[in-house]
Write a protein that holds these residues in place. Structure first.
Motif, PDB file in Angstrom:
ATOM      1  N   ILE A  20       0.864  -1.181   0.000  1.00 53.83           N
ATOM      2  CA  ILE A  20       0.000   0.000   0.000  1.00 53.83           C
ATOM      3  C   ILE A  20       0.899   1.229   0.000  1.00 53.83           C
ATOM      4  CG2 ILE A  20      -1.802   1.285   1.198  1.00 53.83           C
ATOM      5  CD1 ILE A  20      -2.612  -1.354   2.562  1.00 53.83           C
ATOM      6  N   SER A  21       0.809   2.031  -1.037  1.00 52.32           N
ATOM      7  CA  SER A  21       1.556   3.289  -1.104  1.00 52.32           C
ATOM      8  C   SER A  21       0.607   4.426  -0.774  1.00 52.32           C
ATOM      9  CB  SER A  21       2.136   3.501  -2.504  1.00 52.32           C
ATOM     10  OG  SER A  21       3.107   2.524  -2.773  1.00 52.32           O
ATOM     11  N   VAL A  22       0.996   5.222   0.206  1.00 54.17           N
ATOM     12  CA  VAL A  22       0.230   6.384   0.650  1.00 54.17           C
ATOM     13  C   VAL A  22       0.924   7.605   0.075  1.00 54.17           C
ATOM     14  CG1 VAL A  22      -0.554   7.682   2.662  1.00 54.17           C
ATOM     15  CG2 VAL A  22      -0.387   5.178   2.787  1.00 54.17           C
ATOM     16  N   ILE A  23       0.206   8.382  -0.740  1.00 52.23           N
ATOM     17  CA  ILE A  23       0.823   9.488  -1.473  1.00 52.23           C
ATOM     18  C   ILE A  23       0.103  10.787  -1.148  1.00 52.23           C
ATOM     19  CG2 ILE A  23       1.454  10.318  -3.776  1.00 52.23           C
ATOM     20  CD1 ILE A  23       0.793   7.202  -4.545  1.00 52.23           C
ATOM     21  N   ALA A  24       0.838  11.766  -0.649  1.00 50.44           N
ATOM     22  CA  ALA A  24       0.251  13.055  -0.280  1.00 50.44           C
ATOM     23  C   ALA A  24      -0.252  13.780  -1.523  1.00 50.44           C
ATOM     24  CB  ALA A  24       1.281  13.918   0.440  1.00 50.44           C
ATOM     25  N   TYR A  25      -1.448  14.355  -1.428  1.00 51.16           N
ATOM     26  CA  TYR A  25      -1.935  15.222  -2.507  1.00 51.16           C
ATOM     27  C   TYR A  25      -1.035  16.452  -2.629  1.00 51.16           C
ATOM     28  CZ  TYR A  25      -6.439  12.741  -2.653  1.00 51.16           C
ATOM     29  OH  TYR A  25      -7.421  11.797  -2.781  1.00 51.16           O
ATOM     30  N   ASP A  26      -0.674  17.012  -1.468  1.00 51.77           N
ATOM     31  CA  ASP A  26       0.154  18.217  -1.400  1.00 51.77           C
ATOM     32  C   ASP A  26       1.442  17.846  -0.668  1.00 51.77           C
ATOM     33  OD1 ASP A  26       1.387  20.638  -0.712  1.00 51.77           O
ATOM     34  OD2 ASP A  26      -0.499  21.615  -0.177  1.00 51.77           O
ATOM     35  N   PRO A  27       2.618  18.059  -1.265  1.00 54.99           N
ATOM     36  CA  PRO A  27       3.870  17.712  -0.594  1.00 54.99           C
ATOM     37  C   PRO A  27       4.017  18.333   0.792  1.00 54.99           C
ATOM     38  CG  PRO A  27       4.288  18.289  -2.886  1.00 54.99           C
ATOM     39  CD  PRO A  27       2.845  18.608  -2.613  1.00 54.99           C
ATOM     40  N   VAL A  51      -1.371  -9.923   9.596  1.00 53.97           N
ATOM     41  CA  VAL A  51      -0.116  -9.566   8.931  1.00 53.97           C
ATOM     42  C   VAL A  51       1.037 -10.246   9.663  1.00 53.97           C
ATOM     43  CG1 VAL A  51       1.428  -7.657   8.352  1.00 53.97           C
ATOM     44  CG2 VAL A  51      -1.048  -7.366   8.147  1.00 53.97           C
ATOM     45  N   ARG A  52       1.863 -10.957   8.926  1.00 55.78           N
ATOM     46  CA  ARG A  52       3.006 -11.662   9.508  1.00 55.78           C
ATOM     47  C   ARG A  52       4.174 -10.701   9.765  1.00 55.78           C
ATOM     48  NH1 ARG A  52       2.947 -15.149   5.936  1.00 55.78           N
ATOM     49  NH2 ARG A  52       4.411 -14.262   4.455  1.00 55.78           N
ATOM     50  N   ALA A  53       4.404  -9.783   8.848  1.00 64.10           N
ATOM     51  CA  ALA A  53       5.485  -8.796   8.971  1.00 64.10           C
ATOM     52  C   ALA A  53       5.086  -7.561   8.173  1.00 64.10           C
ATOM     53  CB  ALA A  53       6.799  -9.364   8.449  1.00 64.10           C
ATOM     54  N   ALA A  54       5.461  -6.398   8.689  1.00 59.03           N
ATOM     55  CA  ALA A  54       5.143  -5.141   8.012  1.00 59.03           C
ATOM     56  C   ALA A  54       6.386  -4.269   7.966  1.00 59.03           C
ATOM     57  CB  ALA A  54       4.016  -4.415   8.732  1.00 59.03           C
ATOM     58  N   THR A  55       6.602  -3.654   6.819  1.00 61.65           N
ATOM     59  CA  THR A  55       7.742  -2.763   6.625  1.00 61.65           C
ATOM     60  C   THR A  55       7.240  -1.470   5.997  1.00 61.65           C
ATOM     61  OG1 THR A  55       9.094  -4.703   6.131  1.00 61.65           O
ATOM     62  CG2 THR A  55      10.032  -2.562   5.579  1.00 61.65           C
ATOM     63  N   ARG A  56       7.794  -0.343   6.462  1.00 60.36           N
ATOM     64  CA  ARG A  56       7.459   0.958   5.877  1.00 60.36           C
ATOM     65  C   ARG A  56       8.692   1.523   5.205  1.00 60.36           C
ATOM     66  NH1 ARG A  56       5.711   6.636   8.858  1.00 60.36           N
ATOM     67  NH2 ARG A  56       7.903   7.162   8.691  1.00 60.36           N
ATOM     68  N   HIS A  57       8.505   1.969   3.973  1.00 64.26           N
ATOM     69  CA  HIS A  57       9.576   2.618   3.216  1.00 64.26           C
ATOM     70  C   HIS A  57       9.145   4.057   2.955  1.00 64.26           C
ATOM     71  CE1 HIS A  57      11.458  -1.271   2.451  1.00 64.26           C
ATOM     72  NE2 HIS A  57      10.234  -1.722   2.235  1.00 64.26           N
ATOM     73  N   GLU A  58      10.037   5.016   3.254  1.00 65.52           N
ATOM     74  CA  GLU A  58       9.738   6.426   3.023  1.00 65.52           C
ATOM     75  C   GLU A  58      10.321   6.874   1.694  1.00 65.52           C
ATOM     76  OE1 GLU A  58      10.646   9.113   6.197  1.00 65.52           O
ATOM     77  OE2 GLU A  58       9.887   7.738   7.727  1.00 65.52           O
ATOM     78  N   LEU A  59       9.514   7.612   0.936  1.00 68.42           N
ATOM     79  CA  LEU A  59       9.945   8.199  -0.333  1.00 68.42           C
ATOM     80  C   LEU A  59       9.633   9.697  -0.269  1.00 68.42           C
ATOM     81  CD1 LEU A  59       8.311   5.230  -1.094  1.00 68.42           C
ATOM     82  CD2 LEU A  59       9.838   5.683  -3.012  1.00 68.42           C
ATOM     83  N   PRO A  60      10.396  10.464   0.516  1.00 66.15           N
ATOM     84  CA  PRO A  60      10.058  11.871   0.739  1.00 66.15           C
ATOM     85  C   PRO A  60      10.052  12.723  -0.525  1.00 66.15           C
ATOM     86  CG  PRO A  60      12.193  11.324   1.708  1.00 66.15           C
ATOM     87  CD  PRO A  60      11.583  10.046   1.244  1.00 66.15           C
TER      88      PRO A  60
END
Length: 105
Positions: A20-27, A51-60
């Protein structure tokens, strides 16, 4: 304010993994999203999903977070007996996550 007020989603699934990618409308809203949408909050909000494992990746630079949820699809899209357990359904549910001091999910 809900996550869906400041962001949209892209989702995908492969086998038993949902992304699941969460993308801001406004930076300008990305710092709020990065602060509020943690792995712990996502897992609490999706508590009905094993969920067995969850990882978050940031793409600022893109104003986005990508969550990789292993085991989220109950064996995989083609093997699950769950009705619409695909990433799109999980993403739609995540858009209701309260932000900015609203009640915890």
């Amino acid at each position: 304010m809900l996550l869906g007020d400041v962001a949209h989603l892209r989702t995908g699934d492969k086998g038993d993994i949902s992304q699941i990618s969460v993308i801001a409308y406004d930076p300008a809203d990305f710092p709020l999203i990065a602060r509020e949408v943690t792995v712990a909050r996502v897992l609490r909000h999706l508590s009905g999903v094993a969920v067995r494992a969850a990882t978050r990746h940031e793409l600022p630079d893109l104003g986005a977070l990508n969550f990789v949820l292993e085991g989220a699809l109950n064996g995989g899209v083609t093997r699950s007996l769950a009705l619409d357990a695909h990433g799109k359904a999980l993403g739609a549910q995540l858009l209701d996550l309260p932000l900015d001091g609203d009640a915890e999910s």
